[in-house]
Motif scaffolding. Structure first.
Motif, mmCIF file in Angstrom:
data_model
loop_
_atom_site.group_PDB
_atom_site.id
_atom_site.type_symbol
_atom_site.label_atom_id
_atom_site.label_comp_id
_atom_site.label_asym_id
_atom_site.label_seq_id
_atom_site.Cartn_x
_atom_site.Cartn_y
_atom_site.Cartn_z
ATOM 1 N N UNK A 95 0.828 -1.207 0.000
ATOM 2 C CA UNK A 95 0.000 0.000 0.000
ATOM 3 C C UNK A 95 0.861 1.255 0.000
ATOM 4 N N UNK A 96 1.910 1.252 0.797
ATOM 5 C CA UNK A 96 2.803 2.413 0.819
ATOM 6 C C UNK A 96 3.512 2.594 -0.523
ATOM 7 N N UNK A 97 3.907 1.467 -1.125
ATOM 8 C CA UNK A 97 4.538 1.543 -2.442
ATOM 9 C C UNK A 97 3.553 2.044 -3.492
ATOM 10 N N UNK A 98 2.283 1.657 -3.352
ATOM 11 C CA UNK A 98 1.262 2.101 -4.302
ATOM 12 C C UNK A 98 1.068 3.610 -4.236
ATOM 13 N N UNK A 99 1.245 4.191 -3.044
ATOM 14 C CA UNK A 99 1.065 5.626 -2.871
ATOM 15 C C UNK A 99 2.302 6.427 -3.272
ATOM 16 N N UNK A 100 3.473 5.920 -2.929
ATOM 17 C CA UNK A 100 4.696 6.703 -3.083
ATOM 18 C C UNK A 100 5.674 6.114 -4.102
ATOM 19 N N UNK A 101 5.355 4.938 -4.639
ATOM 20 C CA UNK A 101 6.265 4.290 -5.565
ATOM 21 C C UNK A 101 6.354 4.993 -6.909
ATOM 22 N N UNK A 102 7.334 4.601 -7.685
ATOM 23 C CA UNK A 102 7.541 5.178 -9.012
ATOM 24 C C UNK A 102 6.998 4.227 -10.069
ATOM 25 N N UNK A 103 6.749 4.771 -11.244
ATOM 26 C CA UNK A 103 6.207 3.962 -12.334
ATOM 27 C C UNK A 103 7.339 3.341 -13.143
ATOM 28 N N UNK A 104 7.061 2.148 -13.634
ATOM 29 C CA UNK A 104 8.005 1.421 -14.479
ATOM 30 C C UNK A 104 7.270 0.982 -15.739
ATOM 31 N N UNK A 105 7.877 1.226 -16.872
ATOM 32 C CA UNK A 105 7.290 0.795 -18.136
ATOM 33 C C UNK A 105 7.593 -0.684 -18.329
ATOM 34 N N UNK A 106 6.544 -1.508 -18.448
ATOM 35 C CA UNK A 106 6.738 -2.956 -18.567
ATOM 36 C C UNK A 106 5.947 -3.494 -19.762
ATOM 37 N N UNK A 107 6.389 -4.616 -20.318
ATOM 38 C CA UNK A 107 5.649 -5.223 -21.428
ATOM 39 C C UNK A 107 4.259 -5.658 -20.980
ATOM 40 N N UNK A 108 3.306 -5.542 -21.872
ATOM 41 C CA UNK A 108 1.949 -5.989 -21.595
ATOM 42 C C UNK A 108 1.733 -7.322 -22.302
ATOM 43 N N UNK A 109 1.436 -8.354 -21.528
ATOM 44 C CA UNK A 109 1.200 -9.686 -22.088
ATOM 45 C C UNK A 109 -0.303 -9.942 -22.131
ATOM 46 N N UNK A 110 -0.781 -10.349 -23.282
ATOM 47 C CA UNK A 110 -2.201 -10.625 -23.496
ATOM 48 C C UNK A 110 -2.332 -11.926 -24.290
#
Length: 219
Positions: A95-110
């Motif tokens: 939860x703390x990471x969700x609030x203060x974490x940084x974004x990372x560009x990751x591959x989208x698998x579908x």
């Protein structure tokens, strides 16, 4: 914004964040109010509180609406295939990471049904109770041909984006993973489970692959 899916407990750090109550595995019509709110936020971030299936459902909806610029975080109480795949924390730490974490560009698998994969897909024989007969390839490399207990497919936060392995007959045997952009399987009948949700019917073909767009994971 917090998306509380089902009766999943919301950790205390998220208690003051705007929250929406959604079904345990939300469907298309459940996102109307959420999407409306996203349009008025300059840097939208969604925090999914629930299971891997809920997380996958939200990512699938963002993909179909072409809203992959929305930052997406995942909070679950216990370790799961998705937390293992993306090396995420659980509970209050998540939860703390969700609030203060940084974004990372990751591959989208579908897959070829247009459903995103966040944790793991398993493919076995008919009904999920028999061995799998057929063949599968990871890109141009043969994963198996013949009869095996099953196949496991997982996303990766780095390129090429997807990994697959054959289930072993002995619990003590190690896994041999193949990495690539796509996994293709053909069989007389195969039982597919995506992120804990069984496909309604057996399939003869199934393909998982890296989408042409990435997504933004918060961690």
């Amino acid at each position: 914004m917090v998306l509380r899916c089902g009766d999943s407990p919301v950790p205390l750090p998220l208690g003051e964040v705007t929250s929406f109550a959604l079904p345990e595995v939300p469907e298309k019509d459940d996102f109307s109010e959420v999407v409306a709110q996203l349009k008025v936020v300059s840097v939208p971030r969604l925090i999914v509180v629930g299971t891997d299936a809920a997380f996958a459902a939200v990512l699938t909806r963002l993909m179909r609406l072409e809203l992959l610029d929305v930052e997406l975080a995942y909070v679950t109480e216990n370790r799961s295939d998705a937390t293992d795949a993306y090396k995420l924390s659980t509970g209050a730490k998540a939860a703390r990471a969700a609030l203060k974490g940084t974004t990372h560009v990751v591959p989208l698998i579908r897959d070829d049904a247009g459903i995103a994969l966040v944790g793991a897909a398993t493919i076995t024989g008919p009904g999920g109770t028999e061995e799998l007969v057929g063949e599968a390839y990871v890109d141009d490399n043969k994963l198996f041909s013949g009869t095996v207990p099953g196949v496991r497919i997982v996303p990766s936060p780095k390129l090429p984006g997807i990994r697959a392995s054959v289930d072993r007959r002995s619990r003590w045997a190690g896994r041999r993973w193949l990495e690539g952009r796509a996994v293709q399987l053909g069989a007389p009948a195969a039982h597919l489970v995506r992120d804990g949700i069984p496909n309604p019917r057996d399939l003869k073909r199934s393909t998982f692959y890296r989408h042409d767009k990435t997504w933004l994971l918060v961690r």
